[in-house]
Structure formats: structure tokens, C-alpha cells
Design an enzyme around this catalytic site. Structure first.
Site, PDB file in Angstrom:
ATOM      1  N   TYR A  22      65.285  -7.331  73.412  1.00  0.00           N
ATOM      2  CA  TYR A  22      66.537  -8.105  73.514  1.00  0.00           C
ATOM      3  C   TYR A  22      67.741  -7.201  73.310  1.00  0.00           C
ATOM      4  O   TYR A  22      68.791  -7.400  73.914  1.00  0.00           O
ATOM      5  CB  TYR A  22      66.540  -9.266  72.506  1.00  0.00           C
ATOM      6  CG  TYR A  22      66.079 -10.560  73.129  1.00  0.00           C
ATOM      7  CD1 TYR A  22      64.757 -10.732  73.501  1.00  0.00           C
ATOM      8  CD2 TYR A  22      66.978 -11.589  73.393  1.00  0.00           C
ATOM      9  CE1 TYR A  22      64.327 -11.903  74.092  1.00  0.00           C
ATOM     10  CE2 TYR A  22      66.559 -12.767  73.988  1.00  0.00           C
ATOM     11  CZ  TYR A  22      65.236 -12.924  74.336  1.00  0.00           C
ATOM     12  OH  TYR A  22      64.822 -14.084  74.938  1.00  0.00           O
ATOM     13  N   THR A  24      54.781 -22.976  54.072  1.00  0.00           N
ATOM     14  CA  THR A  24      54.635 -22.174  52.852  1.00  0.00           C
ATOM     15  C   THR A  24      55.927 -22.174  52.028  1.00  0.00           C
ATOM     16  O   THR A  24      55.903 -21.826  50.857  1.00  0.00           O
ATOM     17  CB  THR A  24      54.202 -20.715  53.149  1.00  0.00           C
ATOM     18  OG1 THR A  24      55.179 -20.072  53.977  1.00  0.00           O
ATOM     19  CG2 THR A  24      52.839 -20.660  53.810  1.00  0.00           C
ATOM     20  N   GLY A  25      57.035 -22.565  52.621  1.00  0.00           N
ATOM     21  CA  GLY A  25      58.278 -22.724  51.857  1.00  0.00           C
ATOM     22  C   GLY A  25      58.292 -24.076  51.159  1.00  0.00           C
ATOM     23  O   GLY A  25      57.451 -24.937  51.434  1.00  0.00           O
ATOM     24  N   GLY A  62      61.858 -20.421  51.817  1.00  0.00           N
ATOM     25  CA  GLY A  62      60.803 -19.550  51.284  1.00  0.00           C
ATOM     26  C   GLY A  62      61.324 -18.700  50.134  1.00  0.00           C
ATOM     27  O   GLY A  62      62.485 -18.822  49.713  1.00  0.00           O
ATOM     28  N   PHE A  63      60.461 -17.836  49.651  1.00  0.00           N
ATOM     29  CA  PHE A  63      60.803 -16.956  48.529  1.00  0.00           C
ATOM     30  C   PHE A  63      62.009 -16.069  48.888  1.00  0.00           C
ATOM     31  O   PHE A  63      63.073 -16.156  48.269  1.00  0.00           O
ATOM     32  CB  PHE A  63      59.548 -16.131  48.193  1.00  0.00           C
ATOM     33  CG  PHE A  63      59.769 -14.932  47.321  1.00  0.00           C
ATOM     34  CD1 PHE A  63      60.534 -15.008  46.170  1.00  0.00           C
ATOM     35  CD2 PHE A  63      59.183 -13.709  47.651  1.00  0.00           C
ATOM     36  CE1 PHE A  63      60.719 -13.891  45.359  1.00  0.00           C
ATOM     37  CE2 PHE A  63      59.358 -12.591  46.854  1.00  0.00           C
ATOM     38  CZ  PHE A  63      60.140 -12.677  45.711  1.00  0.00           C
ATOM     39  N   LYS A  74      71.154 -14.917  71.305  1.00  0.00           N
ATOM     40  CA  LYS A  74      71.784 -14.555  72.585  1.00  0.00           C
ATOM     41  C   LYS A  74      72.741 -15.661  73.036  1.00  0.00           C
ATOM     42  O   LYS A  74      73.880 -15.391  73.430  1.00  0.00           O
ATOM     43  CB  LYS A  74      70.683 -14.319  73.622  1.00  0.00           C
ATOM     44  CG  LYS A  74      71.163 -13.982  75.003  1.00  0.00           C
ATOM     45  CD  LYS A  74      69.983 -13.475  75.841  1.00  0.00           C
ATOM     46  CE  LYS A  74      70.243 -13.659  77.317  1.00  0.00           C
ATOM     47  NZ  LYS A  74      69.699 -14.929  77.849  1.00  0.00           N
ATOM     48  N   TYR A  98      48.934 -10.978  61.177  1.00  0.00           N
ATOM     49  CA  TYR A  98      50.275 -10.745  60.618  1.00  0.00           C
ATOM     50  C   TYR A  98      50.849  -9.438  61.148  1.00  0.00           C
ATOM     51  O   TYR A  98      51.976  -9.390  61.643  1.00  0.00           O
ATOM     52  CB  TYR A  98      50.174 -10.713  59.097  1.00  0.00           C
ATOM     53  CG  TYR A  98      51.491 -10.583  58.372  1.00  0.00           C
ATOM     54  CD1 TYR A  98      52.446 -11.599  58.442  1.00  0.00           C
ATOM     55  CD2 TYR A  98      51.772  -9.464  57.594  1.00  0.00           C
ATOM     56  CE1 TYR A  98      53.648 -11.491  57.749  1.00  0.00           C
ATOM     57  CE2 TYR A  98      52.968  -9.353  56.899  1.00  0.00           C
ATOM     58  CZ  TYR A  98      53.905 -10.373  56.982  1.00  0.00           C
ATOM     59  OH  TYR A  98      55.097 -10.262  56.295  1.00  0.00           O
ATOM     60  N   ALA A 102      63.054  -9.868  59.866  1.00  0.00           N
ATOM     61  CA  ALA A 102      62.283  -9.476  58.683  1.00  0.00           C
ATOM     62  C   ALA A 102      60.943  -8.942  59.159  1.00  0.00           C
ATOM     63  O   ALA A 102      60.058  -9.697  59.553  1.00  0.00           O
ATOM     64  CB  ALA A 102      62.069 -10.677  57.756  1.00  0.00           C
ATOM     65  N   ARG A 109      48.898 -13.546  46.044  1.00  0.00           N
ATOM     66  CA  ARG A 109      49.231 -12.128  45.957  1.00  0.00           C
ATOM     67  C   ARG A 109      49.081 -11.629  44.524  1.00  0.00           C
ATOM     68  O   ARG A 109      48.971 -12.397  43.580  1.00  0.00           O
ATOM     69  CB  ARG A 109      50.644 -11.877  46.503  1.00  0.00           C
ATOM     70  CG  ARG A 109      50.599 -11.828  48.006  1.00  0.00           C
ATOM     71  CD  ARG A 109      51.911 -11.453  48.603  1.00  0.00           C
ATOM     72  NE  ARG A 109      52.825 -12.575  48.586  1.00  0.00           N
ATOM     73  CZ  ARG A 109      53.989 -12.562  49.234  1.00  0.00           C
ATOM     74  NH1 ARG A 109      54.367 -11.515  49.914  1.00  0.00           N
ATOM     75  NH2 ARG A 109      54.776 -13.621  49.198  1.00  0.00           N
TER      76      ARG A 109
HETATM   77  N1  UDP Z   1      44.930  -7.753  44.466  1.00  0.00           N
HETATM   78  C1  UDP Z   1      44.113  -7.740  43.361  1.00  0.00           C
HETATM   79  N2  UDP Z   1      43.902  -8.919  42.699  1.00  0.00           N
HETATM   80  C2  UDP Z   1      44.472 -10.087  43.066  1.00  0.00           C
HETATM   81  C3  UDP Z   1      45.318 -10.098  44.196  1.00  0.00           C
HETATM   82  C4  UDP Z   1      45.506  -8.908  44.896  1.00  0.00           C
HETATM   83  O1  UDP Z   1      43.571  -6.692  42.962  1.00  0.00           O
HETATM   84  O2  UDP Z   1      44.240 -11.113  42.388  1.00  0.00           O
HETATM   85  C5  UDP Z   1      45.161  -6.466  45.156  1.00  0.00           C
HETATM   86  C6  UDP Z   1      44.940  -6.514  46.652  1.00  0.00           C
HETATM   87  O3  UDP Z   1      43.585  -6.288  46.977  1.00  0.00           O
HETATM   88  C7  UDP Z   1      45.850  -5.399  47.134  1.00  0.00           C
HETATM   89  C8  UDP Z   1      47.006  -5.450  46.143  1.00  0.00           C
HETATM   90  O4  UDP Z   1      46.518  -6.133  44.988  1.00  0.00           O
HETATM   91  O5  UDP Z   1      45.223  -4.164  47.046  1.00  0.00           O
HETATM   92  C9  UDP Z   1      48.216  -6.155  46.670  1.00  0.00           C
HETATM   93  O6  UDP Z   1      47.793  -7.365  47.215  1.00  0.00           O
HETATM   94  P1  UDP Z   1      48.786  -8.513  47.704  1.00  0.00           P
HETATM   95  O7  UDP Z   1      47.945  -9.657  48.145  1.00  0.00           O
HETATM   96  O8  UDP Z   1      49.802  -8.766  46.653  1.00  0.00           O
HETATM   97  O9  UDP Z   1      49.597  -7.935  48.949  1.00  0.00           O
HETATM   98  P2  UDP Z   1      49.315  -6.803  50.056  1.00  0.00           P
HETATM   99  O10 UDP Z   1      50.148  -5.667  49.599  1.00  0.00           O
HETATM  100  O11 UDP Z   1      47.854  -6.436  50.073  1.00  0.00           O
HETATM  101  O12 UDP Z   1      49.754  -7.422  51.304  1.00  0.00           O
END
Ligand code: UDP
Length: 316
Positions: free
Chosen positions: A159, A35-36, A10-11, A105, A145, A114, A186
Site C-alpha cells: 500500500y 480476546t479483548g 485489548g492489552f 487509503k 501468527y 503492529a 503467556r
Molecule cells: N513459558 C513457560 N511457562 C509458561 C508459559 C510460557 O515456561 O507457563 C515459556 C514459553 O515456552 C516461552 C516463554 O516462556 O519459551 C515465553 O512464552 P510466552 O507464551 O509468554 O510468549 P512467546 O514469547 O513464546 O510468544
């Protein structure tokens, strides 16, 4: 050390893999690739201290030989991913954490979880110190999540307390950099791609909500220090530089030299936290850590990577 990194393709997992290898350790990266992607570790093919195992850690984990540390980074991590994969997200946080702890363990390995700033939910305390219990809607779109990670923290502490396992918990705030998935939805990948294509930047809501963005190298340094520290309680790792999403859009437009306008989209269904900013007093105190990369400097590293990636795919 011989280290297992779940979510190693992943990232974050792949950047951590690079760091541990560069410090001379041996790394086993494990990932089910939902997702990776192996693109993130392709440069390590043939490395004598690196091995990749394709495996879903919600099932029994088998690793041959000794392990000194397990870093459990496997999980969908973007809101659209965990909306699309709600059951897998819950399973990897709950069953996956249990399997990884059980392996730690059995091997006598140190375990690092994480976790996330999402354990604070839509916070009513600002900025968020580790002592804040959070404000989470368990049945909202982010609940899968948030609650999985909260369960994972509880399981990790159980643990530690019951089995005497040596454990660490990092609460990671918004992190960005090269190797973020283009389609992970994101705000960083969305805005950078939209700006590079001169398409409108999609601000959700009125853009007054805030986030605090940390460059990936700072996160990696914080995690590395935490693993080798004695701190068992959770530690926030994030950059306290706080921006509204509208301000963030302006920064991206400026740094890309884009002609994109900003458009506003409906936010109501997202359960979006209104503010988010780490209190990093504890990381400063116990790790001697603080972020070194400013938002502009980090974006200067990230934008060219996205440009290159879009060209490679023929999208630019
Ligand atoms: N956001 C936005 N436009 C986009 C994607 C996200 O305005 O195209 C906003 C989203 O609503 C949030 C913030 O950017 O308020 C960060 O969103 P992200 O999905 O990166 O992660 P989050 O911090 O919400 O888990």
C-alpha cells in the site's frame, strides 16, 4: 488528531487509547472482543473524545467522518490464543490488515501496523536487527501468527509503494503490564498468578530459552514516537534485557515473596523460539527511543494489578 485503534479493547490497544486521549486526541477503539474486553476501557465510558465500536475488522470497516491515523493492533497475540483461533488469527492479519489499509487509503490517514518479533521465528541471528529476514516454520503451531504478520507487513509496504499510503511498521517484542489477560497463557501472567497462589511455576522445557521483556509504558512511548516519525521501514521496539525463562521464574518468585517451587513441562509441541532479543540500534537512532523501565520496576507495577484482579475474582 482523530485516531482509530483496532484491537482498542485489548492489552496494548487500551494502553495506546489512554495515551492518545491524554495527548488530547480523539480515539475510536474498535474490537470484536474475542480476546479483548470492555473491562480495559470501562474507565473511559462517557469520555467526550472516546468512542467504542464493536466490530470484527476482517469484515468491511465503516467509520463516519475523517481519520488522521489508524493503528492496527487487532489480533490474538498469545500462543495458546492463536492455537485455539488459528483461522481468526490468519484472517485478522491478512483480511483485517487489508480492510484497515483500505480505510486508511479512503480517509487519507497514516497507517501503523503492529507487527511482532515473531516475524523472526526461531532466530539464527542474535540479537535480531530489522534487516534479519527470519527463520519461520509456516506450518508449525506458530505459523498462523507469524505468517499472518509477515503477510501484513508485505501488504502494508505494498500500500505504501503502490498507493503512496503513509505507513509505519512496529515489530513488538514480548510486552507485559497491567491488563494482560489472566488466562492468555503467556509466561508473565502464568508465573505471576502461580506465584501469588503459591502454586508451582510451570517452566516449559528446561527453561534455558530466553526472552526479553518490555514494560508496556515503554512500548507505548515507542509506538507514539514511531507514528510521528518519518520511518517507513520496520522498527523493533523491545527491551534488550535478556533472561532465561528459569531466571525469569526466580525473579517472579523473589518479587512476590512466593513459596512456589518450579516444575518443568514438555515443550516439544510448541515450536518455541530458543532465543529472542531485540537489536534496538535503529529505534535509538531514528526515534531517540530506548526503554526506561527495568524488569524489576515493571514487575513491581504489574504484580499488584494481578493480585487485585485475582482478589476481585475471588481466586486469591
Ligand atoms: N513459558 C513457560 N511457562 C509458561 C508459559 C510460557 O515456561 O507457563 C515459556 C514459553 O515456552 C516461552 C516463554 O516462556 O519459551 C515465553 O512464552 P510466552 O507464551 O509468554 O510468549 P512467546 O514469547 O513464546 O510468544
Amino acid at each position: 488528531m482523530r485516531v482509530l485503534i483496532t484491537g482498542g479493547a485489548g492489552f496494548l490497544g487500551s494502553h495506546l487509547t489512554d495515551r492518545f486521549l491524554s495527548e488530547g486526541h480523539e480515539v475510536i477503539a474498535m474490537d470484536n472482543l474475542i480476546t479483548g474486553t470492555t473491562d480495559n476501557i470501562a474507565h473511559l465510558a462517557g469520555h467526550p473524545r472516546f468512542m467504542f465500536i464493536k466490530h470484527d475488522v476482517t469484515n468491511y470497516i465503516y467509520v463516519d467522518g475523517p481519520l488522521d491515523a489508524i493503528l492496527h493492533f487487532a489480533s490474538p497475540a498469545s500462543p495458546i490464543d492463536y492455537l485455539e483461533l488459528p483461522i481468526q488469527t490468519l484472517k485478522v492479519g491478512a483480511l483485517g490488515t487489508h480492510k484497515a489499509l483500505g480505510l486508511a487509503k479512503a480517509k487519507g490517514a497514516r497507517f501503523l501496523l503492529a507487527s511482532t518479533s515473531e516475524v523472526y521465528g526461531d532466530p539464527q541471528v542474535h540479537p535480531q536487527p530489522e534487516s534479519y529476514y527470519g527463520h519461520v516454520n509456516p506450518v508449525g503451531p506458530r505459523g498462523v501468527y507469524d505468517e499472518a504478520k509477515r503477510f501484513a507487513e508485505a501488504m502494508t509496504m505494498a500500500y505504501h509503494n503502490y498507493h503512496g499510503l503513509d505507513t509505519r511498521i512496529v515489530r513488538i517484542f514480548n510486552t507485559y503490564g497491567p491488563r494482560m489477560r489472566l488466562r492468555d497463557g503467556r509466561v508473565v501472567p502464568n508465573f505471576i498468578q502461580q506465584a501469588l497462589k503459591n502454586e508451582p511455576l510451570t517452566v516449559y522445557g528446561d527453561g534455558s530459552q530466553t526472552r526479553s521483556f518490555q514494560y508496556v509504558s515503554d512500548l507505548v512511548e515507542g509506538v507514539y514516537r514511531l507514528l510521528f516519525s518519518d520511518e517507513v521501514e520496520p522498527v523493533n521496539i523491545g527491551n534488550p534485557g535478556e533472561f532465561t525463562i528459569r531466571e525469569f521464574a526466580d525473579v517472579v518468585i523473589k518479587l512476590t515473596g512466593s513459596k512456589s517451587p518450579i516444575v518443568y513441562k514438555d515443550l516439544r509441541t510448541r515450536d518455541d523460539p530458543q532465543v529472542r532479543q531485540p537489536d534496538i540500534a535503529k529505534a535509538r537512532r531514528v526515534l531517540g527511543w530506548e526503554p526506561l523501565v527495568s524488569l524489576e520496576a515493571g514487575l513491581e507495577q504489574t504484580i499488584p494489578w494481578f493480585r487485585e484482579e485475582l482478589r476481585r475474582r475471588g481466586e486469591l
